[in-house]
Design a protein around this motif. Structure first.
Motif, short mmCIF file in Angstrom:
data_model
loop_
_atom_site.label_atom_id
_atom_site.label_comp_id
_atom_site.label_asym_id
_atom_site.label_seq_id
_atom_site.Cartn_x
_atom_site.Cartn_y
_atom_site.Cartn_z
N GLU A 24 0.83 -1.33 -0.16
CA GLU A 24 -0.27 -0.13 0.37
C GLU A 24 1.41 1.17 -0.07
O GLU A 24 0.58 2.52 -0.48
N HIS A 25 1.80 1.26 0.78
CA HIS A 25 2.45 2.91 0.61
C HIS A 25 4.23 2.37 -0.06
O HIS A 25 4.50 3.52 0.50
N SER A 30 6.48 3.16 -2.65
CA SER A 30 7.39 4.07 -3.04
C SER A 30 6.81 3.98 -4.66
O SER A 30 6.98 4.85 -5.62
#
Length: 92
Positions: free
Chosen positions: A40-41, A43
């Motif tokens: 989800e996070h 980059s």
């Protein structure tokens, strides 16, 4: 057009083999939910994709016909991920 229930391609049970196959639903959490949460996070989308593949193949290998093949697929993606990180270190 035949629409009866004797279609030879029809599944004999009510399992959803497309959306919820057994090899991804053998625990309290479904594999896709864990993977979505994991990346989800991230980059970097490529790192996320490679990580996703590694975990996916490790997750399902005990439940597939050819576990060794899935482990080799996990290794393939892990090696690509490691190579990306090694290349990133060289460019620092």
């Amino acid at each position: 057009m035949h629409t009866g229930s004797t279609d030879i391609f029809e599944k004999k049970d009510d399992k959803d083999y497309v959306n919820h196959p057994n090899h991804y639903t053998n625990s309290k959490i479904e594999c896709i939910d864990a993977l979505e949460s994991m990346v989800e996070h991230y980059s970097d989308t490529i790192d996320a994709t490679l990580s996703w593949q590694v975990v996916k193949y490790i997750w399902r290998h005990p439940f597939k016909f050819n576990a060794l093949e899935d482990l080799k697929k996990a290794r393939f993606y892990l090696e690509r991920l490691i190579k990306r990180y090694e290349e990133k270190e060289l460019t620092k």
